[in-house]
Design a protein around this motif. Structure first.
Motif, PDB file in Angstrom:
ATOM      1  N   ALA A 137      12.571 -11.421  -5.538  1.00 18.33           N
ATOM      2  CA  ALA A 137      11.735 -11.683  -6.881  1.00 18.33           C
ATOM      3  C   ALA A 137      12.574 -10.981  -7.935  1.00 18.33           C
ATOM      4  O   ALA A 137      12.592 -11.606  -9.102  1.00 18.33           O
ATOM      5  N   LEU A 143      16.651 -15.218 -14.248  1.00 21.49           N
ATOM      6  CA  LEU A 143      15.956 -16.256 -15.160  1.00 21.49           C
ATOM      7  C   LEU A 143      16.054 -15.439 -16.786  1.00 21.49           C
ATOM      8  O   LEU A 143      16.069 -16.160 -17.642  1.00 21.49           O
ATOM      9  N   MET A 196      15.492 -12.636  -8.924  1.00 18.73           N
ATOM     10  CA  MET A 196      15.325 -13.965  -9.579  1.00 18.73           C
ATOM     11  C   MET A 196      14.878 -13.703 -10.896  1.00 18.73           C
ATOM     12  O   MET A 196      15.236 -14.445 -11.939  1.00 18.73           O
ATOM     13  N   MET A 197      14.183 -12.727 -11.185  1.00 23.35           N
ATOM     14  CA  MET A 197      13.369 -12.517 -12.553  1.00 23.35           C
ATOM     15  C   MET A 197      14.597 -12.156 -13.603  1.00 23.35           C
ATOM     16  O   MET A 197      14.788 -12.707 -14.755  1.00 23.35           O
ATOM     17  N   GLY A 214      14.104 -18.795  -3.994  1.00 20.80           N
ATOM     18  CA  GLY A 214      12.816 -19.284  -4.043  1.00 20.80           C
ATOM     19  C   GLY A 214      12.632 -19.258  -2.599  1.00 20.80           C
ATOM     20  O   GLY A 214      11.258 -18.901  -2.155  1.00 20.80           O
ATOM     21  N   ILE A 233      11.645 -15.550  -1.524  1.00 20.59           N
ATOM     22  CA  ILE A 233      10.622 -15.042  -2.309  1.00 20.59           C
ATOM     23  C   ILE A 233       9.316 -15.674  -1.532  1.00 20.59           C
ATOM     24  O   ILE A 233       8.384 -14.701  -1.435  1.00 20.59           O
ATOM     25  N   SER A 234       9.386 -16.960  -1.023  1.00 18.83           N
ATOM     26  CA  SER A 234       8.266 -17.456  -0.485  1.00 18.83           C
ATOM     27  C   SER A 234       8.081 -16.722   1.056  1.00 18.83           C
ATOM     28  O   SER A 234       6.916 -16.329   1.180  1.00 18.83           O
ATOM     29  N   LEU A 264       9.773  -9.304  -0.679  1.00 20.98           N
ATOM     30  CA  LEU A 264       9.252  -9.858  -1.739  1.00 20.98           C
ATOM     31  C   LEU A 264       9.956  -9.285  -2.819  1.00 20.98           C
ATOM     32  O   LEU A 264      10.526  -9.954  -3.926  1.00 20.98           O
ATOM     33  N   SER A 271      12.550 -23.103  -6.458  1.00 19.06           N
ATOM     34  CA  SER A 271      11.643 -22.254  -5.894  1.00 19.06           C
ATOM     35  C   SER A 271      10.519 -22.800  -5.409  1.00 19.06           C
ATOM     36  O   SER A 271       9.745 -22.644  -4.498  1.00 19.06           O
TER      37      SER A 271
END
Lengths: 310, 301
Positions: free
Chosen positions: B275, B282, B278-279, B254, B257-258, B271, B237
């Protein structure tokens, strides 16, 4: 000790040389050159410019002359900014990067140690879970997400802090540093508090802590005078990797907050084939990371009587 | 005279042995399954993997279809744009699913690359020992202190955005810790009494490695692998944020998100959705990794 430092520095020289060599030839292997612009310049002028910068010579000759210049401390001129040398660019950007990075690691060490110790001393209780939950969040949110969110909340939403960069015209006022420093520090706070918790838990179960308690020391004396010193050691050896992580983070932070640091220019320089700037930044950061690793190792030896360097 | 005099006693012994015969792995599994966070992580991650694998195939929108008249549609049940659309009017559910697929793929493949290099390097250094070991680990120490990310950036700039290159580049960065762990384990195991005992009992070298060394190296390695995957996903990311990740229209979490961070003020969902995905991913990996570590090496519980 001095012998150890001397040996580490001696090892660092070939290391940096290898880095320089690899980076140099990798950049030259890239298709295109610094003067292949979108609006191509006339072939004759391009030829003359290339000759002026010595880019027409065979690569190995360029390499040798670069090393030669480097040995005299000359990083060369920037290929993209006609009126600046690489040393100028570093001198302009490095103070900003170093300030943000240094403040971040300080903040991360202080908060991380504190939070990690609290979590360890309240193991498996709400405050432990709270801290570890926050640490998990800190680890899983990348800085380039945290940055804009913090800017939105504290800058645009609450209007407390400026979101813009450290524009040289306004100077490096402290409030302009707050958001970048926090954003850069957050993942490190998370990692350090996890490390601290694990090592603190191990330490407070050791025999000498039991002895300290048994002889009637107050809890604060046990923790601050006996436990903390030993528990902090793993953090010292994390300082090396942490400095590398900060360098990586600074590339992002300087883009998000438009800080005129060094990291921001690196990707642009690489894309524009500004060979000398890329090399200068790589050398600077490699040297810095090697230096910080050395300092971390020495600090470790100074704090840990079990380790002797000679 | 045998100690087991009657067939009945023998059977009884065998039976009780079967009841008591719990290997360390059984204990570890039991501990893991008692860990609520780890179990939740495994279930959610399983669902996410399932979504990433079959989601893009069955979702009505394609991740690359551009709806010019539906730019930045906010989340709605109309037209199946549950999570809205992005700056080019592409469906965000479809893009997030594909992004998740790519991110998981990068995470797993790059980690496998690091595993391969790390185990080979670490085991060789640990087994041979002596001067070879010293030199090999010194190399790791030196590489450890390098600003690797710069090389990855240069590599991506030089050779263009290529997904195979991302695997190799990130994997080549992450193998160092793996090598250290494997070497440390190999060395300490070789001196262990149970290995000596096995040797004394005449167990063949291959069997010692298979039955005693590998299972004991495996524990820390599995833990480290689970904890490396999220780090790799974050590294990808990071590259995506710099514009060096996978190439459009293909995407990764990634990259989404960017883009989302850029469009945050006009289209918050671009976003929030990637995001959050991904959170979640992870956090799952981290819970599983922590759970595995506590289960396999339960010293700081």
């Amino acid at each position: 000790m001095i012998g150890y430092i001397a040996r580490r520095v001696l090892v660092a020289v070939p290391t940096i040389l290898v880095i320089i060599t690899v980076a140099f030839f990798m950049m030259r292997a890239a298709p295109g050159g610094p003067f292949d612009l979108e609006r191509p310049m006339p072939a004759e002028i391009r030829e003359r410019v290339m000759t002026a910068y010595g880019l027409n010579r065979p690569v190995h000759e360029q390499y040798l002359s670069y090393i030669g210049d480097l040995a005299r401390g000359d990083l060369g001129p920037s290929l993209r900014f006609r009126d600046k040398t690489v040393a100028d660019i570093i001198a302009e950007g490095f103070p900003v990067s170093a300030t943000v990075g240094g403040l971040s690691i300080l903040l991360a060490l202080m908060l991380g140690t504190l939070l990690g110790s609290i979590a360890a001393l309240r193991q498996n209780r709400p405050s432990d879970y709270g801290v570890m939950g926050l640490a998990m969040v800190g680890i899983t949110i990348p800085p380039f997400v945290m940055g804009p969110i913090l800017a939105m909340v504290f800058g645009l939403g609450l209007g407390l802090l400026p979101t813009g960069g450290l524009d040289p015209r306004f100077g490096m006022t402290p409030e302009r540093l707050v958001l970048p420093v926090i954003t850069l520090a957050l993942p490190q706070i998370a990692i350090i508090s996890r490390l601290m918790r694990a090592s603190m838990i191990e330490v407070i179960r050791s025999n000498y802590i039991r002895t300290a308690r048994a002889k009637g020391l107050s809890e604060s004396a046990v923790i601050f005078r006996h436990a903390l010193r030993a528990a902090i050691l793993p953090l010292v050896s994390y300082l090396g990797p942490a400095s590398a992580a900060l360098v990586t983070g600074s590339i992002v932070i300087e883009r998000v907050f438009q800080l005129p640091g060094i990291g921001r220019n690196f990707v642009d320089a690489a894309l524009a084939r500004d060979y000398t700037v890329v090399m200068g930044v790589v050398i600077l950061y490699a040297g810095l990371i090697i230096l910080l690793n050395l300092i971390a190792d020495l600090l470790y030896a100074a704090l840990n009587p079990k380790v002797k360097y000679d | 005279m045998s100690l087991l005099s009657t067939p009945g006693e023998k059977a009884e012994m065998l039976e009780s042995a079967a009841v008591q015969g719990r290997s360390l792995w059984d204990d570890a599994r039991a501990r893991l399954l008692r860990n609520k966070a780890a179990v939740t992580g495994m279930i959610v991650l399983g669902l996410l993997v399932l979504l990433a694998v079959i989601g893009p195939e069955i979702w009505p929108h394609d991740y690359s279809t551009i709806y010019r008249d539906r730019v930045w549609t906010s989340p709605t049940f109309e037209n199946w744009h549950w999570f809205g659309t992005d700056a080019q009017g592409r469906d965000l559910v479809a893009r997030t699913l594909v992004g998740l697929r790519i991110s998981l793929m990068v995470g797993v493949v790059a980690t496998l690359v690091s595993l391969l290099i790390g185990i080979t390097w670490g085991a060789t250094a640990g087994f041979i020992g002596g001067r070879v070991d010293q030199v090999m680990m010194r190399i790791v120490d030196i590489l450890y202190s390098l600003p690797f990310i710069f090389f990855v950036i240069i590599l991506m700039v030089v050779f263009g955005r290529n997904i195979v290159l991302i695997f190799v580049a990130i994997g080549a960065v992450e193998w160092l810790t793996m090598a250290r762990i494997v070497r440390g384990q190999t060395i300490s195991l070789r001196k262990m009494e149970f290995v000596e005992a096995a040797e004394a009992a005449g167990v063949t070298r291959l069997n010692i490695i298979r039955r005693h060394i590998v299972p004991n190296v495996l524990g820390p390695v599995v833990v480290y692998v689970t904890l490396t995957i999220p780090v790799v996903i974050l590294a990808e990311s990071f590259l995506s944020f710099l514009g060096l990740g996978v190439q459009e229209p293909l995407t990764s979490l990634g990259r989404l998100i960017s883009h989302g961070a850029q469009d945050m003020e006009v289209a918050r969902w671009t976003l929030i959705v990637p995001a959050a995905t991904m959170m979640l991913t992870l956090v799952c990996f981290n819970f599983i990794g922590d759970g595995l570590r506590d289960a396999i090496d339960p010293k700081d519980r």
